[in-house]
Design a protein around this motif. Sequence first.
Motif, mmCIF file in Angstrom:
data_model
loop_
_atom_site.group_PDB
_atom_site.id
_atom_site.type_symbol
_atom_site.label_atom_id
_atom_site.label_comp_id
_atom_site.label_asym_id
_atom_site.label_seq_id
_atom_site.Cartn_x
_atom_site.Cartn_y
_atom_site.Cartn_z
ATOM 1 N N SER A 1 50.337 83.974 37.779
ATOM 2 C CA SER A 1 49.644 83.080 36.850
ATOM 3 C C SER A 1 49.978 83.478 35.421
ATOM 4 C CB SER A 1 48.134 83.104 37.062
ATOM 5 O OG SER A 1 47.598 84.343 36.682
ATOM 6 N N TYR B 1 51.492 70.159 32.828
ATOM 7 C CA TYR B 1 51.660 69.429 34.084
ATOM 8 C C TYR B 1 52.954 68.619 34.064
ATOM 9 C CZ TYR B 1 50.975 66.430 38.063
ATOM 10 O OH TYR B 1 51.170 65.772 39.246
ATOM 11 N N ASP C 1 51.011 67.210 48.246
ATOM 12 C CA ASP C 1 49.889 66.732 47.441
ATOM 13 C C ASP C 1 50.318 66.737 45.981
ATOM 14 O OD1 ASP C 1 47.258 65.886 46.882
ATOM 15 O OD2 ASP C 1 46.512 67.936 46.727
ATOM 16 N N VAL D 1 46.604 68.154 37.572
ATOM 17 C CA VAL D 1 45.846 69.217 38.244
ATOM 18 C C VAL D 1 46.695 70.097 39.158
ATOM 19 C CG1 VAL D 1 43.921 69.699 39.832
ATOM 20 C CG2 VAL D 1 43.750 67.823 38.183
ATOM 21 N N ARG D 2 47.430 69.462 40.103
ATOM 22 C CA ARG D 2 48.032 70.272 41.171
ATOM 23 C C ARG D 2 49.274 69.587 41.748
ATOM 24 N NH1 ARG D 2 43.714 71.035 43.457
ATOM 25 N NH2 ARG D 2 43.544 69.062 44.532
ATOM 26 N N VAL E 1 51.565 70.401 45.295
ATOM 27 C CA VAL E 1 51.721 71.217 46.502
ATOM 28 C C VAL E 1 52.999 70.774 47.195
ATOM 29 C CG1 VAL E 1 50.710 71.952 48.703
ATOM 30 C CG2 VAL E 1 49.217 71.413 46.746
ATOM 31 N N THR F 1 51.886 76.083 45.895
ATOM 32 C CA THR F 1 50.843 75.337 45.190
ATOM 33 C C THR F 1 50.858 75.756 43.732
ATOM 34 O OG1 THR F 1 49.488 75.267 47.188
ATOM 35 C CG2 THR F 1 48.372 74.825 45.087
ATOM 36 N N TRP F 2 51.040 74.770 42.856
ATOM 37 C CA TRP F 2 51.005 74.987 41.405
ATOM 38 C C TRP F 2 49.765 74.275 40.897
ATOM 39 C CZ3 TRP F 2 55.069 77.283 38.471
ATOM 40 C CH2 TRP F 2 56.177 77.672 39.231
ATOM 41 N N GLU F 3 48.844 75.031 40.273
ATOM 42 C CA GLU F 3 47.622 74.435 39.733
ATOM 43 C C GLU F 3 47.555 74.650 38.231
ATOM 44 O OE1 GLU F 3 44.479 73.829 43.147
ATOM 45 O OE2 GLU F 3 44.291 75.793 42.205
ATOM 46 N N SER G 1 44.978 74.346 34.825
ATOM 47 C CA SER G 1 43.582 74.225 34.382
ATOM 48 C C SER G 1 43.470 74.594 32.912
ATOM 49 C CB SER G 1 42.655 75.104 35.234
ATOM 50 O OG SER G 1 43.055 76.455 35.162
ATOM 51 N N VAL H 1 48.367 78.295 34.397
ATOM 52 C CA VAL H 1 49.113 77.859 35.565
ATOM 53 C C VAL H 1 48.983 78.958 36.605
ATOM 54 C CG1 VAL H 1 51.403 77.368 36.504
ATOM 55 C CG2 VAL H 1 50.756 76.457 34.276
ATOM 56 N N GLU H 2 48.572 78.547 37.797
ATOM 57 C CA GLU H 2 48.482 79.481 38.915
ATOM 58 C C GLU H 2 49.427 79.013 40.008
ATOM 59 O OE1 GLU H 2 44.568 80.840 40.071
ATOM 60 O OE2 GLU H 2 43.757 79.932 38.241
#
Length: 154
Positions: A8, A19, A81, A86-87, A89, A108-110, A112, A120-121
């Motif tokens: 992250s 994003y 996804d 937001v995300r 996948v 998975t890239w999230e 916030s 970014v996580e």
Amino acid sequence: MPRTDTGSRVYAASPDRVYAALVDPAALTAWLPPKGMSGRFDRFDVRPGGSYRLVLTYADASASPGKATPDSDVVEARFVDVVPGVRVVQAVDFVSDDPSYAGTMTMTWEVSAVDTGTRVEIRADDVPDGISAEDHAAGLASSLENLAEYLEGA
């Protein structure tokens, strides 16, 4: 044994801008390949059920041979996804004759918002045994650093 790797970083950029860098193929080829590699997409369709084929080429394959060819890694991925802003996948498969790279890794890239910008996580589940934890951590960190340079001009 299935393994999960994570990384992250916080960026001084808006969540929308961050994003956008996760879903634009031109942006991805600029920052996603770890240092010492370049990338190109043979196809790219970002939507749930869409897919991409990414070819990563080593600048110096003598230090780290490729999984698909002596100087490249080839990734076949499907978007599982996609939640705008937001995300993202992805179900990722490495093209390789070596069974230690077999299996589907879920990336998975999230994104916030945080007080200082955007976090970014990254979470990689079911990392193939052929990818060492140390090398994968270095690759994830390199991509996150490249994203900082892309977003912040650092």
